[in-house]
Design a protein around this motif. Structure first.
Motif, PDB file in Angstrom:
ATOM      1  N   LEU A 173       0.851  -1.182   0.000  1.00 43.31           N
ATOM      2  CA  LEU A 173       0.000   0.000   0.000  1.00 43.31           C
ATOM      3  C   LEU A 173       0.889   1.234   0.000  1.00 43.31           C
ATOM      4  N   ILE A 174       0.700   2.089  -0.985  1.00 42.41           N
ATOM      5  CA  ILE A 174       1.466   3.331  -1.107  1.00 42.41           C
ATOM      6  C   ILE A 174       0.458   4.469  -1.059  1.00 42.41           C
ATOM      7  N   CYS A 175       0.554   5.321  -0.050  1.00 44.51           N
ATOM      8  CA  CYS A 175      -0.498   6.321   0.163  1.00 44.51           C
ATOM      9  C   CYS A 175       0.077   7.690   0.488  1.00 44.51           C
ATOM     10  N   ASN A 176      -0.691   8.713   0.126  1.00 43.78           N
ATOM     11  CA  ASN A 176      -0.413  10.061   0.597  1.00 43.78           C
ATOM     12  C   ASN A 176      -0.754  10.145   2.087  1.00 43.78           C
ATOM     13  N   LYS A 177      -0.127  11.067   2.783  1.00 41.65           N
ATOM     14  CA  LYS A 177      -0.323  11.152   4.232  1.00 41.65           C
ATOM     15  C   LYS A 177      -1.759  11.480   4.616  1.00 41.65           C
ATOM     16  N   GLY A 178      -2.493  12.186   3.758  1.00 41.85           N
ATOM     17  CA  GLY A 178      -3.864  12.534   4.096  1.00 41.85           C
ATOM     18  C   GLY A 178      -4.899  11.581   3.523  1.00 41.85           C
ATOM     19  N   ALA A 179      -4.450  10.448   2.959  1.00 43.68           N
ATOM     20  CA  ALA A 179      -5.380   9.554   2.268  1.00 43.68           C
ATOM     21  C   ALA A 179      -6.359   8.871   3.208  1.00 43.68           C
ATOM     22  N   VAL A 180      -5.914   8.572   4.427  1.00 43.53           N
ATOM     23  CA  VAL A 180      -6.774   7.906   5.417  1.00 43.53           C
ATOM     24  C   VAL A 180      -7.063   8.912   6.528  1.00 43.53           C
ATOM     25  N   PRO A 181      -8.286   9.362   6.644  1.00 49.17           N
ATOM     26  CA  PRO A 181      -8.618  10.376   7.650  1.00 49.17           C
ATOM     27  C   PRO A 181      -8.221   9.929   9.060  1.00 49.17           C
ATOM     28  N   GLY A 182      -7.523  10.824   9.766  1.00 47.85           N
ATOM     29  CA  GLY A 182      -7.153  10.552  11.140  1.00 47.85           C
ATOM     30  C   GLY A 182      -5.899   9.712  11.313  1.00 47.85           C
ATOM     31  N   LEU A 183      -5.360   9.189  10.216  1.00 48.78           N
ATOM     32  CA  LEU A 183      -4.164   8.356  10.316  1.00 48.78           C
ATOM     33  C   LEU A 183      -2.920   9.234  10.438  1.00 48.78           C
TER      34      LEU A 183
ATOM     35  N   TYR B  10       2.985   7.874  11.174  1.00 47.79           N
ATOM     36  CA  TYR B  10       4.011   7.267  12.018  1.00 47.79           C
ATOM     37  C   TYR B  10       3.883   5.754  11.940  1.00 47.79           C
ATOM     38  N   PRO B  11       4.984   5.028  12.132  1.00 50.96           N
ATOM     39  CA  PRO B  11       4.950   3.570  11.957  1.00 50.96           C
ATOM     40  C   PRO B  11       3.857   2.859  12.754  1.00 50.96           C
ATOM     41  N   ARG B  12       3.685   3.210  14.032  1.00 47.83           N
ATOM     42  CA  ARG B  12       2.711   2.486  14.851  1.00 47.83           C
ATOM     43  C   ARG B  12       1.289   2.762  14.387  1.00 47.83           C
ATOM     44  N   SER B  13       1.016   4.003  14.021  1.00 47.68           N
ATOM     45  CA  SER B  13      -0.321   4.362  13.565  1.00 47.68           C
ATOM     46  C   SER B  13      -0.666   3.645  12.266  1.00 47.68           C
ATOM     47  N   ILE B  14       0.283   3.601  11.331  1.00 50.65           N
ATOM     48  CA  ILE B  14       0.065   2.898  10.070  1.00 50.65           C
ATOM     49  C   ILE B  14      -0.135   1.405  10.332  1.00 50.65           C
ATOM     50  N   MET B  15       0.689   0.845  11.225  1.00 53.97           N
ATOM     51  CA  MET B  15       0.593  -0.574  11.549  1.00 53.97           C
ATOM     52  C   MET B  15      -0.767  -0.907  12.155  1.00 53.97           C
ATOM     53  N   ASP B  16      -1.241  -0.065  13.047  1.00 51.87           N
ATOM     54  CA  ASP B  16      -2.545  -0.313  13.686  1.00 51.87           C
ATOM     55  C   ASP B  16      -3.674  -0.254  12.662  1.00 51.87           C
ATOM     56  N   TRP B  17      -3.589   0.708  11.739  1.00 48.62           N
ATOM     57  CA  TRP B  17      -4.651   0.829  10.728  1.00 48.62           C
ATOM     58  C   TRP B  17      -4.664  -0.390   9.805  1.00 48.62           C
ATOM     59  N   THR B  18      -3.483  -0.821   9.358  1.00 51.13           N
ATOM     60  CA  THR B  18      -3.452  -2.000   8.491  1.00 51.13           C
ATOM     61  C   THR B  18      -3.893  -3.244   9.245  1.00 51.13           C
ATOM     62  N   GLY B  19      -3.610  -3.295  10.544  1.00 50.85           N
ATOM     63  CA  GLY B  19      -4.091  -4.416  11.344  1.00 50.85           C
ATOM     64  C   GLY B  19      -5.606  -4.498  11.345  1.00 50.85           C
ATOM     65  N   GLU B  20      -6.256  -3.344  11.441  1.00 45.87           N
ATOM     66  CA  GLU B  20      -7.724  -3.311  11.369  1.00 45.87           C
ATOM     67  C   GLU B  20      -8.211  -3.690   9.974  1.00 45.87           C
ATOM     68  N   LEU B  21      -7.507  -3.203   8.952  1.00 46.30           N
ATOM     69  CA  LEU B  21      -7.881  -3.519   7.573  1.00 46.30           C
ATOM     70  C   LEU B  21      -7.843  -5.029   7.335  1.00 46.30           C
ATOM     71  N   TYR B  22      -6.737  -5.658   7.717  1.00 50.14           N
ATOM     72  CA  TYR B  22      -6.613  -7.092   7.495  1.00 50.14           C
ATOM     73  C   TYR B  22      -7.452  -7.903   8.479  1.00 50.14           C
ATOM     74  N   GLY B  23      -7.818  -7.298   9.595  1.00 46.94           N
ATOM     75  CA  GLY B  23      -8.762  -7.959  10.494  1.00 46.94           C
ATOM     76  C   GLY B  23     -10.077  -8.239   9.780  1.00 46.94           C
ATOM     77  N   ARG B  24     -10.488  -7.302   8.894  1.00 45.77           N
ATOM     78  CA  ARG B  24     -11.709  -7.519   8.104  1.00 45.77           C
ATOM     79  C   ARG B  24     -11.478  -8.586   7.034  1.00 45.77           C
ATOM     80  N   VAL B  25     -10.275  -8.604   6.461  1.00 46.77           N
ATOM     81  CA  VAL B  25      -9.972  -9.603   5.429  1.00 46.77           C
ATOM     82  C   VAL B  25     -10.028 -11.019   6.007  1.00 46.77           C
ATOM     83  N   PHE B  26      -9.471 -11.190   7.198  1.00 47.85           N
ATOM     84  CA  PHE B  26      -9.347 -12.526   7.779  1.00 47.85           C
ATOM     85  C   PHE B  26     -10.477 -12.870   8.752  1.00 47.85           C
ATOM     86  N   GLY B  27     -11.449 -11.982   8.889  1.00 49.92           N
ATOM     87  CA  GLY B  27     -12.561 -12.242   9.792  1.00 49.92           C
ATOM     88  C   GLY B  27     -13.254 -13.558   9.471  1.00 49.92           C
TER      89      GLY B  27
END
Length: 268
Positions: free
Chosen positions: A97-107, A110-127
């Motif tokens: 995933l290659i994104c502009n800094k404002g692409a995801v509202p509220g994101l 920083y590494p931890r914030s990006i990691m947490d968001w992708t964790g939620e994203l893939y949580g839906r994939v693997f649900g």
């Protein structure tokens, strides 16, 4: 009218590849990160040959069994992003995933914030397909890792790329040394005790890819881009830092290990 505006999603270009060499993929990603202002998702279903990929600051002598790698002709790549060392092959599915800094509202960029968001994203994939967890910087089923991540953050953009172990060859894991720095949840387990295969939890690779695109579509307006329309990643103005280590570089590392056998024993 303002309500309709709120529903407009940022655009994301999607590239789907099959068995593209990982070196080409990484160089393409680095170009898209540094030379474009669009959001991108790159999915590569497998790579052509077994290849070791290290983070930008990885040390070959600490991470790779150099003698066996050279003997078997396994390529070693140093990528442009951080993160750990992996060996990838036809059983690996890559999502970047290659994104502009404002692409995801509220994101926050920083590494931890990006990691947490992708964790939620893939949580839906693997649900519904296993006990999915974001553990430190890894994706895991229960306490066993199946997805390794790396990131790079520039002034205005970021990349988060993942190698998912749909399957792996036990023999290939022998090319990697036990890392001196490892996540706490690994608990000093060897590769075979620490890793798992996605295929044991998920129905098929195409389902994973479809669910990933569906999850992204809740955040972005996704448009499929033909791979052939992407400019050759070697034809670029920016200096690429993704490189294939030469035979001479590997030989120099092997020589230094032989000259310092006590260091080699400690690393092993």
């Amino acid at each position: 009218m303002s309500r309709a505006k709120d529903l407009v999603l940022p655009s994301m270009n999607l590239i789907i590849m099959k068995s593209s060499p990982i070196l080409r993929q990484l160089r393409m990603e680095e170009k898209l990160l540094r030379s474009t202002s669009e959001n991108w998702c790159i999915i590569n279903d497998g790579t052509s040959d077994p290849t070791i990929v290290m983070g930008v600051s990885g040390k070959v002598q600490e991470l790779v069994n150099v003698e066996s790698v050279m003997g078997d002709g396994i390529p070693v790549i140093r990528r442009f992003s951080g993160g750990g060392t992996v060996i990838v092959d036809g059983g690996t599915v890559f999502v970047s995933l290659i994104c502009n800094k404002g692409a995801v509202p509220g994101l926050q960029p920083y590494p931890r914030s990006i990691m947490d968001w992708t964790g939620e994203l893939y949580g839906r994939v693997f649900g519904g397909f296993g006990d999915f967890h974001l553990r430190e910087n890894d994706y895991a089923f229960g306490s066993r890792k199946f997805g390794g991540n790396a990131q790079s953050i520039t002034k205005d953009r970021w990349i988060h790329h993942t190698s998912f172990l749909w399957d792996y060859d036990v023999k290939n894991m022998g090319y990697l040394k036990q890392p001196t720095r490892a996540p706490k949840y690994r608990l000093e387990r060897h590769h075979m005790e620490f890793l798992c295969r996605m295929k044991d939890y998920f129905p098929c690779r195409s389902t994973f890819i479809e669910r990933t695109i569906a999850a992204l579509s809740s955040h972005f307006s996704v448009t499929l881009i033909e791979n052939k329309t992407i400019i050759d990643p070697s034809n670029t103005k920016h200096a690429t830092s993704t490189k294939l280590l030469t035979k001479q570089e590997l030989e120099a590392t092997l020589s230094s290990l032989h000259e310092n056998p006590t260091v080699q024993q400690v690393l092993l």
